[in-house]
Design an enzyme around this catalytic site. Structure first.
Site, PDB file in Angstrom:
ATOM      1  N   HIS A 114     -28.289 -15.980  25.123  1.00  0.00           N
ATOM      2  CA  HIS A 114     -27.246 -15.823  26.130  1.00  0.00           C
ATOM      3  C   HIS A 114     -26.525 -17.129  26.452  1.00  0.00           C
ATOM      4  CE1 HIS A 114     -29.069 -11.949  26.560  1.00  0.00           C
ATOM      5  NE2 HIS A 114     -28.368 -11.621  27.623  1.00  0.00           N
TER       6      HIS A 114
ATOM      7  N   GLY B 251     -10.848   4.273   7.535  1.00  0.00           N
ATOM      8  CA  GLY B 251     -11.292   2.904   7.785  1.00  0.00           C
ATOM      9  C   GLY B 251     -11.367   2.596   9.265  1.00  0.00           C
TER      10      GLY B 251
ATOM     11  N   GLU C 282     -17.499  -4.635  24.740  1.00  0.00           N
ATOM     12  CA  GLU C 282     -16.684  -5.851  24.811  1.00  0.00           C
ATOM     13  C   GLU C 282     -15.510  -5.835  23.838  1.00  0.00           C
ATOM     14  OE1 GLU C 282     -20.871  -6.997  26.056  1.00  0.00           O
ATOM     15  OE2 GLU C 282     -19.980  -5.889  24.377  1.00  0.00           O
TER      16      GLU C 282
ATOM     17  N   SER D  92     -22.596  -9.576  37.987  1.00  0.00           N
ATOM     18  CA  SER D  92     -22.780 -10.926  37.445  1.00  0.00           C
ATOM     19  C   SER D  92     -21.456 -11.654  37.264  1.00  0.00           C
ATOM     20  CB  SER D  92     -23.512 -10.859  36.104  1.00  0.00           C
ATOM     21  OG  SER D  92     -24.807 -10.327  36.251  1.00  0.00           O
TER      22      SER D  92
ATOM     23  N   HIS E 175      -4.288   3.256  -3.454  1.00  0.00           N
ATOM     24  CA  HIS E 175      -4.346   2.770  -2.069  1.00  0.00           C
ATOM     25  C   HIS E 175      -3.582   1.465  -1.866  1.00  0.00           C
ATOM     26  CE1 HIS E 175      -5.907   1.283   1.753  1.00  0.00           C
ATOM     27  NE2 HIS E 175      -6.268   0.177   1.114  1.00  0.00           N
TER      28      HIS E 175
ATOM     29  N   HIS F  87       0.837  -1.195   0.000  1.00  0.00           N
ATOM     30  CA  HIS F  87       0.000   0.000   0.000  1.00  0.00           C
ATOM     31  C   HIS F  87       0.876   1.251   0.000  1.00  0.00           C
ATOM     32  CE1 HIS F  87      -2.344  -3.296   1.691  1.00  0.00           C
ATOM     33  NE2 HIS F  87      -3.444  -2.649   1.342  1.00  0.00           N
TER      34      HIS F  87
END
Length: 680
Positions: free
Chosen positions: A481, A158, A418, A386, A263, A30
């Site tokens: 879950h 990006g 997460e 939890s 690119h 690139h």
């Protein structure tokens, strides 16, 4: 303010041409971003504090190339500034076995993190900035500033489109990380074409809304002074991270500058020739670096870096005399060692102890070892009650102005992020100082972070996922879950420990192996429901990844299980015994660790001439390495009370015993060899 001269312009041109030659020689890569970002690289590296002769110096400034496809730019800078990377290495770019792979990889000195999947790098950088803030708050004293480095990151359109960058940048703004400076290559081009076809949001307003300082450089192609001014201004922001929005032209100087065609493909030969002529280089020569450019970087980077490192060494020596306990602790951490006998704090259990959920047993481990391990730093993605990931005396990692913690805190409130949590943990680990980051969520939602987990394994960052609610034992929350395929997915990754402990001793073993790991990440899958303490378990045995829990002479079948199904298999063995069928019970809490044991030991656990049946309330994929027959769940789960869901799928002592009998009957008369034995 830095005064820029002709030597700086020559250095920028050298970076551009060297990056283009690197890509052209490989006929792959690139060139576009390096041509546009060369001025920013030159200015930034001329101001960064680093020591190429000691690339792991703890107080160096960090540089992260989040848009990792622009790696020819990074390799050029490493070579020019005195890192252990030669012209010959550049000529071997993207070749099998070279030191210069197609995207940055953590093993190369000067490469802080492995990047390439977009958005990971900016998130790693947030983790590095958090680690620095914690190290400074923990060890800095008046007159002894041991840690004050910055983390810099290049990123592109990006990276900003990936959701992980939003997660991480939002958290960085909340945490007021003034030690984090991001330079955004605003070239308005993606692989498909102009960014306008899919991405036209106001990035500056977005980052201001996150709580970032936003600065602008209108001509990133040439305005060295403007870039330097923006970086200097960014360093004045002590309570906000900074985004420098720098407008550049992708492929600057190329015949195809400003287009997506430049690119991700080498420039044509005629384009390379005109480019070299345009920047004052001989069009017929390649990999040319003027000596005055080497000399310039020697003077502005290498020499000051060595001096700064030496000055820091003297400061740390004095620090150790004045603050002997803290000094010894930091020296130990910098050596990569854990405290002597830390594992003596790990809790142990007997079969007489009460049944407890393994997530609760995990909490006990954290409670027992946190004082022994100042490098332990962790949190949860908004599931603390939890996951049970917070010890009672924990102080939150928060900006001091929040009133709810400070930067010396070691408990991180990640929010429902997460994926960012996974990448931030990678950054914390990569920072150094032996940081041991852990992050809590439900096992099913570790899948949200699969990209970051993969890079943990690829890079060798020994981060720890505390993954609770590990099966259909979740019960009423149902199949959304209840993990089914999750462990099979992560067990399929190279270089990762995936623990599913069955009781307290196995939980302690999982933490022992995970915390002692140098180059392997871990997932510790933990139950919501209570599980009994097992006769025959021990930290020592479980630390081998697999062992014989309960044995009989001349078994008719071997039941091999993990987690909650180990105690189930023990009960099934009793049911079988009532029918004069003898069963050995094997616990296999971690495949990866078991596979590292000598074959002789593994065959003593899973030998020839006995049918072996695996028992696990998850997908049966991966069990073929260890069992002749697998009893699992290869469909989605169901909503209901956990005991009823287990019964629905046949996971009762009677259900396991029935399938064990079928397995014995199926293989009766066959000469069985252990599944561990393979042709190659």
């Amino acid at each position: 303010m830095t005064q820029f001269t002709d030597i700086d312009k020559l250095a920028v041109s050298t970076i551009r041409i060297l990056a283009v030659d690197t890509v052209s020689k490989a006929n792959s890569g690139h060139p576009g971003a390096p041509l546009g970002m060369a001025p920013a690289a030159h200015v930034l590296w001329s101001q960064m504090r680093m020591n190429p002769t000691n690339p792991d110096w703890i107080n160096r400034d960090r540089f992260v190339l989040s848009n990792g496809h622009a790696v020819a730019l990074l390799y050029s800078m490493l070579h020019l500034t005195g890192y252990d990377l030669s012209i010959e290495d550049l000529k071997q770019f993207r070749q099998l076995g070279s030191r210069t792979p197609g995207h940055p990889e953590f093993e190369l000195p000067g490469v802080e993190v492995t990047t390439g999947p977009l958005g990971q790098g900016i998130s790693n950088a947030v983790g590095m900035a958090m680690a620095q803030a914690n190290l400074a708050a923990t060890y800095n004293k008046p007159g002894f500033t041991l840690s004050d480095n910055y983390t810099y990151v290049f990123l592109g359109d990006g990276c900003l489109q990936e959701g992980i960058s939003s997660e991480a940048s939002s958290l960085a703004g909340h945490l007021k990380l003034g030690n984090l400076i991001a330079i955004y290559d605003d070239n308005k081009i993606t692989i498909d074409g102009a960014t306008s076809i899919s991405f036209d949001e106001d990035v500056a307003k977005r980052y201001e809304a996150y709580g970032w300082e936003v600065l602008y450089v209108e001509n990133g192609n040439e305005d060295l002074a403007g870039i330097a001014k923006a970086i200097a201004q960014a360093k004045l922001s002590k309570d906000k991270p900074t985004l420098i929005k720098m407008t550049t032209t992708i492929g600057y100087g190329s015949l195809h500058a400003g287009s997506h065609s430049v690119h991700g493909a080498p420039l044509k030969a005629d384009d390379v020739k005109q480019l070299k002529s345009k920047f004052g280089f001989n069009p017929d020569k390649s990999f040319v670096v003027p000596q005055e450019v080497y000399d310039h970087y020697q003077k502005t980077i290498l020499k000051p870096g060595v001096e700064a490192n030496n000055k820091w060494n003297k400061l740390f020596s004095e620090y150790q005399k004045k603050f002997p306990e803290l000094g010894a602790e930091l020296a130990r951490r910098l050596s990569g060692q854990l405290p002597a006998n830390w594992e003596s704090k790990l809790p142990t259990y007997t079969a007489k102890d009460s049944a407890v959920a393994t997530r609760k047993l995990s909490e006990t481990v954290l409670e027992d070892v946190y004082n022994q391990l100042p490098e332990l730093i962790g949190g949860s993605a908004d599931l603390t009650p939890s996951n049970l990931t917070r010890w009672k005396e924990a102080l939150d990692f928060q900006p001091p102005s929040s009133g709810s913690g400070n930067y010396s805190g070691r408990y991180i409130r990640y929010g429902i992020r997460e994926h960012a949590m996974g990448a931030i943990m990678n950054g914390i680990s990569a920072f150094g100082a032996n940081y041991k980051p852990y992050g809590g969520t439900f096992l099913n939602f570790v899948s949200y972070a699969a990209g970051a987990v993969r890079l943990s394994a690829l890079s060798g960052h020994p981060v720890i996922w505390v993954a609770t609610h590990d099966s259909i034992g979740v019960g009423e929350d149902g199949p959304t879950h209840q993990p089914i395929e999750t462990l099979a997915h992560f067990r399929s990754l190279p270089n990762i420990q995936v623990w599913r402990p069955a009781d307290g001793n196995e939980v302690s073993a999982a933490y022992k192996n995970s915390l002692e790991s140098k180059h392997t990440p871990s997932i510790i899958a933990l139950s919501r429901q209570n599980l009994p303490q097992l006769e025959g378990s021990s930290i020592e045995s479980a630390s081998k990844g697999g062992y014989v829990l309960q044995d009989v002479a001349n078994p008719d079948i071997i039941l091999v299980a993990t987690g909650s199904e180990v105690s189930l298999s023990v009960e099934a063995a009793k049911t079988l015994a009532a029918k004069n069928i003898k069963a050995r019970v094997v616990s296999l809490p971690d495949f990866f660790t078991f596979d590292k044991q000598p074959l002789e030991y593994r065959l003593s656990v899973l030998p020839d001439n006995v049918p072996i049946m695996s028992v696990e309330v998850l997908a049966t994929t991966c069990w073929g390495k260890y069992a002749h027959q697998s009893f699992g769940i290869d469909r989605f789960g169901a909503s209901g009370k956990a005991p009823e869901v287990f019964k629905f799928f046949g996971f009762t002592p009677e259900g396991v015993a029935e399938r064990a009998q079928k397995t014995i009957a199926f293989y009766k008369g066959d000469k069985l060899i252990s599944p561990l034995k393979k042709a190659f």
